[in-house]
Write an enzyme that holds these catalytic residues in place. Sequence first.
Site, PDB file in Angstrom:
ATOM      1  N   CYS A  26      34.870   2.658  23.300  1.00 28.29           N
ATOM      2  CA  CYS A  26      34.843   3.965  23.665  1.00 28.29           C
ATOM      3  C   CYS A  26      36.444   4.726  23.668  1.00 28.29           C
ATOM      4  CB  CYS A  26      34.359   4.137  24.813  1.00 28.29           C
ATOM      5  SG  CYS A  26      32.438   3.935  24.841  1.00 28.29           S
ATOM      6  N   HIS A  70      31.323  20.266  16.160  1.00 26.44           N
ATOM      7  CA  HIS A  70      32.120  19.687  15.087  1.00 26.44           C
ATOM      8  C   HIS A  70      33.503  19.965  15.427  1.00 26.44           C
ATOM      9  CE1 HIS A  70      28.216  19.583  12.732  1.00 26.44           C
ATOM     10  NE2 HIS A  70      28.698  18.720  11.819  1.00 26.44           N
ATOM     11  N   GLU A 109      24.399  11.570  25.937  1.00 22.98           N
ATOM     12  CA  GLU A 109      25.658  11.139  24.928  1.00 22.98           C
ATOM     13  C   GLU A 109      24.991  10.293  23.944  1.00 22.98           C
ATOM     14  OE1 GLU A 109      29.724  10.086  26.245  1.00 22.98           O
ATOM     15  OE2 GLU A 109      29.194   8.063  25.562  1.00 22.98           O
TER      16      GLU A 109
HETATM   17 ZN   LIG Z   1      31.304   8.199  23.049  1.00 26.25          ZN
END
Ligand SMILES: [Zn+2]
Length: 120
Positions: A26, A70, A109
């Site tokens: 991550c 974006h 997420e």
């Molecule tokens: Zn992530």
Amino acid sequence: MRVKLSKTFSFEAAHDLPTFPDGHKCRRLHGHSFKFDVVVEGEVAPEKGYLIDYGDIKVAAAPIIKQLDHYYLNDIEGLANPTSEVLAKWLYGKLKPALPMLSAIVVYETCTSMCEYSGH
Ligand SMILES: [Zn+2]
């Protein structure tokens, strides 16, 4: 009659998570198709039979999604460390003024990872 209702939104964005341990995946720049639920709660007026027009939630969320979609989240003010937790609180703070009945933000997420923030 007290109800909770929610509307789901989505946006695409990149981030990295600088507080994760060295070498953690991550920490690398990567993207998600984020989703979030805007949950509002309140008393339904019997003469109306509804709490809020879903379209009003959409109107409140639209400018915020425009800010996120974006983009590289880490560059956005308040999102230098854009974990789901921080993002949920950020969204809550942005939406609460326009949606006083806001009760929670739920950030997804991924399809299987979510975080709910209810303002405390
Ligand atoms: Zn992530």
